[in-house]
Design a protein around this motif. Sequence first.
Motif, PDB file in Angstrom:
ATOM      1  N   MET A   3       0.823  -1.143  -0.060  1.00  0.00           N
ATOM      2  CA  MET A   3       0.029  -0.040  -0.018  1.00  0.00           C
ATOM      3  C   MET A   3       0.813   1.250   0.040  1.00  0.00           C
ATOM      4  O   MET A   3       1.935   1.368   0.390  1.00  0.00           O
ATOM      5  CB  MET A   3      -0.952   0.183   1.318  1.00  0.00           C
ATOM      6  CG  MET A   3      -2.042  -1.214   1.144  1.00  0.00           C
ATOM      7  SD  MET A   3      -3.291  -0.961   2.880  1.00  0.00           S
ATOM      8  CE  MET A   3      -2.251  -1.196   3.894  1.00  0.00           C
ATOM      9  N   PRO A   4       0.442   2.326  -0.558  1.00  0.00           N
ATOM     10  CA  PRO A   4       1.210   3.502  -0.457  1.00  0.00           C
ATOM     11  C   PRO A   4       1.332   4.289   0.858  1.00  0.00           C
ATOM     12  O   PRO A   4       0.579   3.938   1.684  1.00  0.00           O
ATOM     13  CB  PRO A   4       0.363   4.416  -1.384  1.00  0.00           C
ATOM     14  CG  PRO A   4      -0.933   3.962  -1.269  1.00  0.00           C
ATOM     15  CD  PRO A   4      -1.042   2.560  -1.190  1.00  0.00           C
ATOM     16  N   ARG A   5       2.402   5.291   1.064  1.00  0.00           N
ATOM     17  CA  ARG A   5       2.682   5.991   1.994  1.00  0.00           C
ATOM     18  C   ARG A   5       3.464   4.980   3.104  1.00  0.00           C
ATOM     19  O   ARG A   5       4.368   5.427   3.816  1.00  0.00           O
ATOM     20  CB  ARG A   5       1.405   6.798   2.694  1.00  0.00           C
ATOM     21  CG  ARG A   5       0.966   7.679   1.703  1.00  0.00           C
ATOM     22  CD  ARG A   5       0.618   8.817   2.599  1.00  0.00           C
ATOM     23  NE  ARG A   5      -0.897   8.509   3.244  1.00  0.00           N
ATOM     24  CZ  ARG A   5      -1.355   9.252   4.154  1.00  0.00           C
ATOM     25  NH1 ARG A   5      -0.671  10.395   4.738  1.00  0.00           N
ATOM     26  NH2 ARG A   5      -2.261   8.874   4.933  1.00  0.00           N
ATOM     27  N   LEU A   6       2.272   3.860   3.527  1.00  0.00           N
ATOM     28  CA  LEU A   6       2.662   3.265   4.708  1.00  0.00           C
ATOM     29  C   LEU A   6       2.384   1.620   4.314  1.00  0.00           C
ATOM     30  O   LEU A   6       1.252   1.501   4.082  1.00  0.00           O
ATOM     31  CB  LEU A   6       2.316   3.471   6.110  1.00  0.00           C
ATOM     32  CG  LEU A   6       2.674   2.626   7.352  1.00  0.00           C
ATOM     33  CD1 LEU A   6       4.317   3.171   7.616  1.00  0.00           C
ATOM     34  CD2 LEU A   6       1.962   3.048   8.635  1.00  0.00           C
ATOM     35  N   ASP A   7       3.331   0.690   4.089  1.00  0.00           N
ATOM     36  CA  ASP A   7       3.018  -0.387   3.507  1.00  0.00           C
ATOM     37  C   ASP A   7       2.245  -1.403   4.548  1.00  0.00           C
ATOM     38  O   ASP A   7       2.332  -0.815   5.814  1.00  0.00           O
ATOM     39  CB  ASP A   7       4.017  -1.241   2.919  1.00  0.00           C
ATOM     40  CG  ASP A   7       5.274  -1.756   3.827  1.00  0.00           C
ATOM     41  OD1 ASP A   7       5.040  -2.076   5.405  1.00  0.00           O
ATOM     42  OD2 ASP A   7       6.475  -1.791   3.544  1.00  0.00           O
ATOM     43  N   GLY A   8       1.818  -2.484   4.311  1.00  0.00           N
ATOM     44  CA  GLY A   8       0.868  -3.029   5.165  1.00  0.00           C
ATOM     45  C   GLY A   8       1.651  -3.725   6.483  1.00  0.00           C
ATOM     46  O   GLY A   8       1.251  -3.871   7.627  1.00  0.00           O
ATOM     47  N   ILE A   9       2.924  -4.143   5.970  1.00  0.00           N
ATOM     48  CA  ILE A   9       3.865  -4.569   7.213  1.00  0.00           C
ATOM     49  C   ILE A   9       4.064  -3.655   8.313  1.00  0.00           C
ATOM     50  O   ILE A   9       4.296  -3.838   9.239  1.00  0.00           O
ATOM     51  CB  ILE A   9       4.943  -5.320   6.595  1.00  0.00           C
ATOM     52  CG1 ILE A   9       4.743  -6.484   5.741  1.00  0.00           C
ATOM     53  CG2 ILE A   9       6.142  -6.145   7.642  1.00  0.00           C
ATOM     54  CD1 ILE A   9       5.843  -7.049   4.793  1.00  0.00           C
ATOM     55  N   ALA A  10       4.646  -2.330   7.681  1.00  0.00           N
ATOM     56  CA  ALA A  10       4.794  -1.355   8.459  1.00  0.00           C
ATOM     57  C   ALA A  10       3.750  -1.110   9.465  1.00  0.00           C
ATOM     58  O   ALA A  10       3.569  -0.793  10.829  1.00  0.00           O
ATOM     59  CB  ALA A  10       5.369  -0.188   8.056  1.00  0.00           C
ATOM     60  N   ALA A  11       2.517  -0.987   8.777  1.00  0.00           N
ATOM     61  CA  ALA A  11       1.151  -0.719   9.793  1.00  0.00           C
ATOM     62  C   ALA A  11       0.833  -1.846  10.650  1.00  0.00           C
ATOM     63  O   ALA A  11       0.560  -1.530  11.861  1.00  0.00           O
ATOM     64  CB  ALA A  11       0.012  -0.665   8.591  1.00  0.00           C
ATOM     65  N   ALA A  12       0.975  -3.060  10.202  1.00  0.00           N
ATOM     66  CA  ALA A  12       1.000  -4.153  11.054  1.00  0.00           C
ATOM     67  C   ALA A  12       1.863  -4.151  12.365  1.00  0.00           C
ATOM     68  O   ALA A  12       1.428  -4.259  13.465  1.00  0.00           O
ATOM     69  CB  ALA A  12       1.161  -5.569  10.508  1.00  0.00           C
ATOM     70  N   ALA A  13       3.141  -3.552  12.438  1.00  0.00           N
ATOM     71  CA  ALA A  13       3.913  -3.614  13.314  1.00  0.00           C
ATOM     72  C   ALA A  13       3.455  -2.377  14.216  1.00  0.00           C
ATOM     73  O   ALA A  13       3.530  -2.679  15.322  1.00  0.00           O
ATOM     74  CB  ALA A  13       5.362  -3.220  12.891  1.00  0.00           C
ATOM     75  N   ARG A  14       3.100  -1.230  13.860  1.00  0.00           N
ATOM     76  CA  ARG A  14       2.448  -0.271  14.531  1.00  0.00           C
ATOM     77  C   ARG A  14       1.273  -0.513  15.364  1.00  0.00           C
ATOM     78  O   ARG A  14       1.051  -0.269  16.328  1.00  0.00           O
ATOM     79  CB  ARG A  14       2.128   0.874  13.859  1.00  0.00           C
ATOM     80  CG  ARG A  14       3.441   1.692  13.091  1.00  0.00           C
ATOM     81  CD  ARG A  14       3.188   2.996  12.497  1.00  0.00           C
ATOM     82  NE  ARG A  14       4.393   3.620  11.735  1.00  0.00           N
ATOM     83  CZ  ARG A  14       4.190   4.740  11.205  1.00  0.00           C
ATOM     84  NH1 ARG A  14       3.213   5.673  11.196  1.00  0.00           N
ATOM     85  NH2 ARG A  14       5.291   5.311  10.609  1.00  0.00           N
ATOM     86  N   ILE A  15       0.330  -1.237  14.725  1.00  0.00           N
ATOM     87  CA  ILE A  15      -0.857  -1.587  15.140  1.00  0.00           C
ATOM     88  C   ILE A  15      -0.576  -2.703  16.666  1.00  0.00           C
ATOM     89  O   ILE A  15      -1.045  -2.675  17.633  1.00  0.00           O
ATOM     90  CB  ILE A  15      -1.820  -2.228  14.144  1.00  0.00           C
ATOM     91  CG1 ILE A  15      -2.373  -1.367  13.216  1.00  0.00           C
ATOM     92  CG2 ILE A  15      -3.068  -3.072  14.854  1.00  0.00           C
ATOM     93  CD1 ILE A  15      -2.974  -1.909  12.186  1.00  0.00           C
ATOM     94  N   HIS A  16       0.423  -3.645  16.318  1.00  0.00           N
ATOM     95  CA  HIS A  16       0.716  -4.683  17.186  1.00  0.00           C
ATOM     96  C   HIS A  16       1.322  -3.939  18.426  1.00  0.00           C
ATOM     97  O   HIS A  16       1.321  -4.189  19.573  1.00  0.00           O
ATOM     98  CB  HIS A  16       1.579  -5.622  16.311  1.00  0.00           C
ATOM     99  CG  HIS A  16       2.161  -6.843  17.419  1.00  0.00           C
ATOM    100  ND1 HIS A  16       1.318  -7.718  17.971  1.00  0.00           N
ATOM    101  CD2 HIS A  16       3.449  -6.814  17.974  1.00  0.00           C
ATOM    102  CE1 HIS A  16       1.864  -8.476  18.657  1.00  0.00           C
ATOM    103  NE2 HIS A  16       3.347  -8.056  18.934  1.00  0.00           N
TER     104      HIS A  16
END
Length: 224
Positions: A54-67
């Motif tokens: 995904m743009p701006r922030l990919d899903g893996i980076a987003a998953a890390a922040r959420i976790h």
Amino acid sequence: MLLADDEAMVRAGVRAILARDPGIEVVAEAADGHEAVDAVRRLRPAVALLDIQMPRLDGIAAAARIHQELPGTAVIMLTTFGEDEFIARALHDGASGFLLKADDPRELLAGVHAVAAGGAYLSPKVAARVIAGLRSGRMAGAAPPRHAVDRLTERENDVLALLGSGLSNTEIGARLHLVESTVKAHVSAILGKLGVRNRVEAAIAAHEAGLAERGRAQGGPGGP
């Protein structure tokens, strides 16, 4: 749950599949990783389904922040066959499940229910890709050596088989006639003996050892 994908048509298709299940409600959609993290912060959904690219922030980076910030929201990664190299990263960044966009829609529903209940879920096709990657060396370190499973007791093998098929501690206890605290103790022992950090890595070990197939035969959510 939250649905995040940068392609509107993909989101519409996934939402249509989820709408078939009255037990699943999509409370928000996002077109990039930043939007996804913000929506989780605001709404605290039980599950976030994230596309990897995904743009701006990919899903893996987003998953890390959420976790890290909101561990009460379980994350499922939505991937394609061309993204094997990202799976090992996501394993270490808190994802609880992996699905392919080409999977049977039933896998999507089973995966959402499994991670919402506290389990880990790998669709069979994803598990096969991960295991192939481990054996070829592309995903070295993503899961323990297969022989580590030999250290488990018979009961721990039973628990690992059901964990690998996506069951939560409560569901494993019901299948094996154990109280949940006993299941938790077995899961902790399994993680320690296998040298893994989370249920997803343990689930991969179960798939590689052939135990997950036994769990599915016993009625796991990913079974036929």
